[in-house]
Design an enzyme around this catalytic site. Structure first.
Site, PDB file in Angstrom:
ATOM      1  N   ASN A 199      -1.923 -11.155   8.038  1.00  0.00           N
ATOM      2  CA  ASN A 199      -2.998 -10.183   8.329  1.00  0.00           C
ATOM      3  C   ASN A 199      -4.327 -10.580   7.902  1.00  0.00           C
ATOM      4  O   ASN A 199      -4.708 -10.829   6.875  1.00  0.00           O
ATOM      5  CB  ASN A 199      -2.694  -8.734   7.434  1.00  0.00           C
ATOM      6  CG  ASN A 199      -3.525  -7.603   7.718  1.00  0.00           C
ATOM      7  OD1 ASN A 199      -3.458  -7.205   8.913  1.00  0.00           O
ATOM      8  ND2 ASN A 199      -4.233  -7.235   6.675  1.00  0.00           N
ATOM      9  N   GLU A 200      -5.519 -10.533   8.811  1.00  0.00           N
ATOM     10  CA  GLU A 200      -6.783 -10.774   8.592  1.00  0.00           C
ATOM     11  C   GLU A 200      -6.927 -12.131   8.036  1.00  0.00           C
ATOM     12  O   GLU A 200      -7.542 -12.177   6.928  1.00  0.00           O
ATOM     13  CB  GLU A 200      -7.338  -9.439   7.959  1.00  0.00           C
ATOM     14  CG  GLU A 200      -7.202  -8.483   8.482  1.00  0.00           C
ATOM     15  CD  GLU A 200      -7.939  -7.061   8.275  1.00  0.00           C
ATOM     16  OE1 GLU A 200      -8.212  -7.079   7.213  1.00  0.00           O
ATOM     17  OE2 GLU A 200      -8.333  -6.139   9.004  1.00  0.00           O
ATOM     18  N   HIS A 232       0.867  -9.376   4.361  1.00  0.00           N
ATOM     19  CA  HIS A 232      -0.220  -8.128   4.401  1.00  0.00           C
ATOM     20  C   HIS A 232      -0.897  -8.647   3.121  1.00  0.00           C
ATOM     21  O   HIS A 232      -0.714  -7.678   2.092  1.00  0.00           O
ATOM     22  CB  HIS A 232       0.287  -7.099   4.867  1.00  0.00           C
ATOM     23  CG  HIS A 232      -0.872  -5.921   5.355  1.00  0.00           C
ATOM     24  ND1 HIS A 232      -0.858  -5.363   6.355  1.00  0.00           N
ATOM     25  CD2 HIS A 232      -2.064  -5.614   4.629  1.00  0.00           C
ATOM     26  CE1 HIS A 232      -2.005  -4.766   6.682  1.00  0.00           C
ATOM     27  NE2 HIS A 232      -2.772  -4.777   5.412  1.00  0.00           N
ATOM     28  N   GLN A 256       0.815  -1.057   0.017  1.00  0.00           N
ATOM     29  CA  GLN A 256       0.137  -0.127   0.000  1.00  0.00           C
ATOM     30  C   GLN A 256       0.717   1.290  -0.196  1.00  0.00           C
ATOM     31  O   GLN A 256       0.223   2.445  -0.311  1.00  0.00           O
ATOM     32  CB  GLN A 256      -0.988  -0.037   1.292  1.00  0.00           C
ATOM     33  CG  GLN A 256      -2.085  -0.991   1.094  1.00  0.00           C
ATOM     34  CD  GLN A 256      -2.829  -1.294   2.223  1.00  0.00           C
ATOM     35  OE1 GLN A 256      -2.707  -1.961   3.293  1.00  0.00           O
ATOM     36  NE2 GLN A 256      -3.817  -0.295   2.239  1.00  0.00           N
TER      37      GLN A 256
HETATM   38  C1  BGC Z   1      -6.390  -4.013   6.005  1.00  0.00           C
HETATM   39  C2  BGC Z   1      -5.769  -2.757   5.249  1.00  0.00           C
HETATM   40  C3  BGC Z   1      -6.847  -1.841   4.773  1.00  0.00           C
HETATM   41  C4  BGC Z   1      -7.565  -1.448   5.825  1.00  0.00           C
HETATM   42  C5  BGC Z   1      -8.675  -0.283   5.532  1.00  0.00           C
HETATM   43  C6  BGC Z   1      -7.899  -3.762   6.782  1.00  0.00           C
HETATM   44  O1  BGC Z   1      -8.562  -4.691   6.405  1.00  0.00           O
HETATM   45  O2  BGC Z   1      -5.433  -4.634   6.678  1.00  0.00           O
HETATM   46  O3  BGC Z   1      -4.711  -3.194   4.421  1.00  0.00           O
HETATM   47  O4  BGC Z   1      -6.245  -0.409   4.052  1.00  0.00           O
HETATM   48  O5  BGC Z   1      -8.466  -2.553   6.240  1.00  0.00           O
HETATM   49  O6  BGC Z   1      -9.619  -0.846   4.468  1.00  0.00           O
END
Ligand code: BGC
Length: 413
Positions: free
Chosen positions: A158-159, A114, A20
């Protein structure tokens, strides 16, 4: 009033992700998908914030704000651009960043994945390929061998529950065949010479198999890290939506999207909570639109800063391990709204601490305005403004606010 709910050593920081902000992440699957014919991405990431070159300026801002922690990700596609071949220049690059953080006395929280993955992994079947957990653990091991002395904590994935959340919301289907009807996947398949079913980037892959693969990848990576360094805290970061509304629907939502992943975190050193808003579920299990008159962010989320207090408590209840808010923020051009958001959100965090919840850190999402995936550059999540023409950085009032929280350790909140 000088009293504070925040313990000494509480991490105050801001978070970013490589794809990003870095720019030209050309060996990654997302880069490929952004370029493909019929892409669903509003615009390609391109130069992003050019942080691959401007990282020292970014770290100077983190320091100027007085933050004691910084969360960022290292890019697998750069470190291992070809399967089994490590790129020493990319390792030197991240080592410089980590050394600089150490010199400045800023704690480094490093995310290994990520969302983006190397294109070679993608071609092998990505997050539905059985060999991915071993490959991911090998990458984690190498990162720790190289950077172990400079990292305080690691977020493996991540998530990992985001794909399930997106499936729940009806955004993606768990059936890989569904991709055959979608133009972006059809063109991507053609370009790669594979069936659209086999195109499996991280966050659209919500099949049960990919879920098992992500869980196995996390566990194997954690083992690999701990074999080398027991002193580095390891966890994963979750997309924690605050589910409200119909009781039965809330329970079934949580049982699918939140609780299993929080339970897995109970074997970790911490769990990362990432919350942006709430979802109000009806008796049919579907989310309704935000209440009439509610303020909305640029990504359509309801302005609901206290959600973070609810998700922290839920994470603590089901994981039993310390909670770190690894992302919290709002997409808006209106920084006054962001200031209000952070003021209310941090109050909710303080209330959790007062109630005995072990919260160890708070990271604003995001350090700077950046590439918001499919939405391109329009949504502004940054506490630092980035001029899209000059890429000049300017700290916003919300940035100074987070800095003030850090400098006073949340005194008076
Ligand atoms: C993510 C980020 C994203 C943010 C806002 C999260 O789900 O980890 O990469 O930019 O949300 O949408």
């Amino acid at each position: 009033m000088n009293s504070t709910a925040f313990p000494t050593g509480f991490m105050w920081g801001a978070a970013t992700a490589a794809h990003q902000i870095e720019g030209n992440n050309a060996n990654s699957d997302y880069w490929f998908l952004e370029q493909v014919e019929n892409t669903a991405f509003k615009e390609p990431s391109g130069i992003a914030c050019d942080s691959y070159n401007r990282w020292s300026e970014d770290l100077a801002i983190v320091e100027e704000l007085g933050l004691n922690s910084y969360r960022f990700s290292v890019e697998w596609a750069r470190l291992e651009p070809v399967e089994g071949t490590w790129d020493s220049e990319a390792f030197d690059h991240y080592r410089e960043i980590l050394k600089t953080l150490k010199l400045k006395g800023i704690k480094a929280m490093v995310t290994l994945s990520h969302f983006t993955s190397p294109i070679w992994l993608f071609k092998k079947g990505g997050w539905e390929f059985e060999g991915t957990p071993e490959l991911f653990a090998r990458y984690a091991e190498k990162v720790v061998q190289e950077f172990g002395d400079f990292m305080d904590s690691i977020c493996t994935l991540n998530e990992p529950n985001l794909p399930i959340l997106l499936e729940y919301l009806g955004i993606f289907s768990p059936d890989p065949k569904a991709r055959e009807a979608m133009p972006m996947w059809v063109s991507a398949g053609k370009a790669l010479g594979v069936s659209p079913q086999n195109i499996t980037p991280y966050h659209i892959t919500c099949s049960p198999k990919s879920d098992e693969i992500r869980i196995a990848a996390h566990k194997l990576a954690r083992q690999a890290i701990k074999r080398i360094r027991t002193d580095i805290a390891v966890g994963w970061t979750l997309a924690n939506v605050d589910a409200q509304g119909d009781e039965a629907s809330v329970l079934s939502f949580k049982e699918k999207v939140n609780i299993p992943y929080l339970r897995i975190a109970s074997e970790d050193d911490f769990v990362g909570v990432q919350t942006y808003t709430r979802l109000i579920l009806g008796a049919d299990g579907r989310p309704s639109l935000p209440p009439e008159g509610a303020e909305r962010s640029q990504t359509g989320d309801e302005y609901y800063p206290v959600a973070i207090g609810h998700t922290i408590r839920e994470a603590w209840q089901y994981s039993g391990v310390p909670v770190v808010v690894t992302e919290n923020g709002i997409a808006t051009e209106n920084d006054e709204l962001r200031v209000r958001f952070y003021t209310e959100a941090v109050k909710a965090v303080a209330d959790c601490l007062r109630d005995g919840v072990d919260v160890q850190g708070y990271f604003a999402w995001s350090l700077m305005d950046n590439y918001e995936w499919i939405f391109g550059y329009e949504p502004k999540f940054g506490i630092v403004h980035v001029d899209r023409k000059t890429l000049n950085r300017t700290i916003k009032p919300s940035g100074y606010l987070i800095g003030e929280f850090a400098e006073t350790n949340g005194a008076g909140i």
